[in-house]
Motif scaffolding. Structure first.
Motif, short mmCIF file in Angstrom:
data_model
loop_
_atom_site.label_atom_id
_atom_site.label_comp_id
_atom_site.label_asym_id
_atom_site.label_seq_id
_atom_site.Cartn_x
_atom_site.Cartn_y
_atom_site.Cartn_z
N PHE A 1 99.65 20.28 81.81
CA PHE A 1 98.90 21.37 81.22
C PHE A 1 99.70 22.67 81.23
CE2 PHE A 1 95.52 24.37 80.58
CZ PHE A 1 94.51 23.68 79.95
N VAL A 2 99.73 23.33 80.08
CA VAL A 2 100.37 24.64 80.00
C VAL A 2 99.41 25.62 79.35
CG1 VAL A 2 102.32 25.96 79.08
CG2 VAL A 2 102.65 23.56 79.71
N ASP A 3 99.03 26.68 80.08
CA ASP A 3 98.28 27.74 79.40
C ASP A 3 99.20 28.93 79.28
OD1 ASP A 3 97.22 29.37 82.01
OD2 ASP A 3 96.98 27.21 82.32
N PRO B 1 98.52 15.74 85.85
CA PRO B 1 98.36 14.57 84.97
C PRO B 1 98.41 14.91 83.49
CG PRO B 1 96.26 15.19 85.96
CD PRO B 1 97.31 16.00 86.65
N LEU B 2 97.94 16.09 83.12
CA LEU B 2 97.87 16.43 81.69
C LEU B 2 99.11 17.20 81.22
CD1 LEU B 2 94.16 17.71 81.43
CD2 LEU B 2 94.99 15.37 81.56
N MET C 1 90.03 23.35 85.52
CA MET C 1 90.25 23.09 84.10
C MET C 1 91.57 22.39 83.79
SD MET C 1 89.24 26.32 81.81
CE MET C 1 89.89 27.42 83.02
N GLN C 2 92.60 22.79 84.53
CA GLN C 2 93.95 22.30 84.20
C GLN C 2 94.15 20.82 84.47
OE1 GLN C 2 93.23 25.04 85.91
NE2 GLN C 2 94.42 26.78 85.17
N GLY D 1 91.57 18.75 83.57
CA GLY D 1 90.66 18.17 82.59
C GLY D 1 89.64 17.21 83.19
N GLY E 1 98.64 16.60 91.43
CA GLY E 1 99.64 16.24 90.45
C GLY E 1 99.36 17.05 89.20
#
Lengths: 288, 280
Positions: free
Chosen positions: A89-91, A86-87, A171-172, A174, A84
């Motif tokens: 996340f966008v880098d 969950p965060l 990392m993405q 967390g 999924g």
């Protein structure tokens, strides 16, 4: 005026360089180590190991499982389990897109594929990680799939084998990724108490949160030759101590010397070695 | 009392790392009594970056473990900036096994940038030391309460972080990678650490929302160690926040002590078992 004059057009004009090349791409591969040309089909037959210098190319997760089980037969497990976001996340691009791109380029649902089958007649739940999927990183899906393997093995009294190839936690995702280390290790504690075997195979590279959790918890830990294995990556260590690292540091043979792995095994002998270990570890007596 | 849950992530990172923030030994000597330090892993060395011992919480004997940072240059070097080596983790496990032997609960205090990434640490099996702790802590039969007091730096933090309850100080952080490390990898620019801190969702309120931790210990004002020269507030934040921390620890411990052992072990497994965000 010159003595000769060309009446016919130049040869090069008739056949361009592009067409004159013999197409060897896809047929030959150059060995990274000894630079000898290797016939791709032959390389496949030798489990992606150079027949001249024994250099181990990276092995795809699917091929790993295909060549592991008896008669190459096994039941694929948890293919539907995917990460999924969950965060959210966008880098440089959204994590969701990154996962989609990884799926396309690797042809895998996640950074690990798992299956159930027999090896040397023993019931085994095995997983193989693949560097081709976001650096083999461990997110929630990888953690879940390995935990399910362990839980199934406990229930059906089978062995667990995991082939690691990973840069560490993803990392993405967390702290969710970090907690997969806790989750898998907790499941391994129960497997351990149930006297069931866990064989950990470390392949190039195995670092970070994967090494610092299940990868180093094998009853027997096998490493492939010259694989990079460590907690911190070489770059991080070099930045910390501000020196170049010695040659061979954090390679399989170095870990064997320092007592961190049980054996370094050529991939072509991997299955036989695993069968030998399972014969010892799968003891009818412990099932009672 | 107002909790500023909207504080920027990077501010919390900075607060968590602040040199006047209480460290493990400050806590051992304030909210606990009769602390006696236990040294060495019986294998290689004693690691000053990870301190362990016996102490009393109220009238209950407990084992305490925690990473320890240093305040001045000498202390920082001695404590290796709070980055334990394998012998530190092995010492912690040895002392936690003593807790199990003598049936005393374990209180673990996390405050580290991460496990030490160095040649010697690798040679002695940093990864194995962490991994082994994870598995063994999961199986320890006594109650374990974990509190992140400052920096929860990845695997090096988690290595003493498996427990029945995981609490976080309001201004502590817990992350899979440092914001600087994350920024360096993703944007090739450590200067983007504020952005990385935001993306990583490493603050206590975020992690509570994700159900990765159980409770937040509020910090109504800046939590700093007592200094003689500090301004003469009637009650220092160190004492009042510490007192609150103590009460919360006692409440949680009481709850865990009452619980049947098998149930507690089952709960601990399920707690970590359900962590993750997957589809399918």
């Amino acid at each position: 005026m010159s003595w000769f004059s060309r009446k016919k057009p130049k040869l090069e004009e008739q056949v361009s360089d592009e067409e004159r090349k013999v197409k060897t791409e896809g047929i030959f591969v150059k060995c990274v180590e000894c630079e000898s040309p290797l016939y791709r089909r032959e390389l496949k037959e030798s489990f992606q190991v150079c027949t001249h210098c024994d250099y181990h190319f990276r092995f795809f997760a699917r091929e790993r499982l295909d060549t592991l089980f008896d008669n190459g037969e096994y039941e694929k497990l948890d293919e539907e389990v995917i990460s999924g976001d969950p965060l959210e996340f966008v880098d440089t691009k959204p994590y969701k897109d990154r996962v989609e791109a990884a799926k396309k380029s690797s042809g895998l649902p996640e950074a690990i594929v798992s299956g159930k089958g027999t090896i040397g007649g023993h019931l085994v739940y095995a997983g193989a990680m693949d560097m081709g999927f976001i650096g083999g990183s461990m997110g929630s899906a990888v953690g879940e799939k390995i935990t399910r393997l362990i839980e199934r093995a406990i229930e059906k009294r089978g062995a667990v084998i995991v082939f690691s190839a990973s840069g560490g936690a993803r990392m993405q995702e967390g702290t969710f990724s970090l907690m997969q280390m806790a989750k898998i290790s907790s499941a391994l504690a129960i497997l351990h108490d149930a006297r069931l075997p866990f064989i950990s195979v470390l392949t190039d590279p195995t670092t970070g949160g994967v090494t610092a959790s299940f990868a180093m918890l094998g009853d027997v830990i096998i490493a492939e030759p010259k694989a990079l294995i460590g907690f911190a990556g070489p770059r991080v260590i070099e930045q910390t101590i501000r020196q170049k690292l010695p040659k061979g540091f954090q390679r399989s043979e170095f870990l064997l010397e320092h007592g961190m792995v049980d054996m370094v095994v050529d991939r072509r002998k991997m299955r036989d070695t695993i069968i030998r270990l399972l014969n010892f570890m799968m003891n009818e007596e412990t099932a009672k | 009392m107002e909790n500023d849950f909207n504080k920027q992530a990077i501010e919390r990172v900075q607060t968590a790392r602040h040199p006047s923030r209480p460290y493990a030994l400050d806590i051992f000597s304030s909210i606990f009594e009769n602390f006696v330090e236990i040294h060495g892993d019986r294998r290689y060395a004693d690691d000053p970056a990870l301190v362990c011992g016996f102490a009393m919480l109220g009238d209950e004997e407990v084992v305490v473990v925690g990473q320890q940072k240093g305040r001045d240059t000498n202390q920082r070097r001695l404590r290796n900036f709070g980055m334990p080596k394998p012998e530190g983790y092995r010492k912690a496990l040895r002392v936690m096994k003593l807790a199990e032997k003598f049936k005393r609960p374990i209180l673990s205090f996390i405050d580290t940038p991460g496990a030490y990434p160095g040649i010697d640490a690798e040679e002695r099996g940093q990864a194995e030391a962490i991994a082994f702790n994870l598995r063994e802590m999961a199986g320890l039969k006594v109650p374990i309460i974990v509190v992140v007091i400052g920096e929860g730096g990845s695997g090096g933090a988690l290595a003493i972080g498996i427990g029945d309850k995981v609490l976080m100080m309001e201004n502590s952080v817990y992350s899979v990678i440092s914001p600087e490390g994350c920024a360096a990898i993703l944007w090739k620019d450590a200067g983007q650490s504020a952005r990385a801190a935001e993306c990583l969702r490493l603050t206590a309120p975020d992690l509570l929302r994700y159900e990765l931790i159980d409770e937040i210990i509020p910090e109504h004002s800046v939590w700093v160690v007592d200094r003689k020269e500090a301004d003469s507030d009637s009650e220092s934040s160190f004492d009042s926040i510490g007192e609150n921390l103590k009460q919360i620890l006692q409440r949680n411990l009481e709850e865990l002590n009452k619980m049947d052992e098998n149930q507690r072990m089952k709960n601990r497994y399920n707690k970590f078992r359900k962590m993750g965000a997957w589809i399918g």
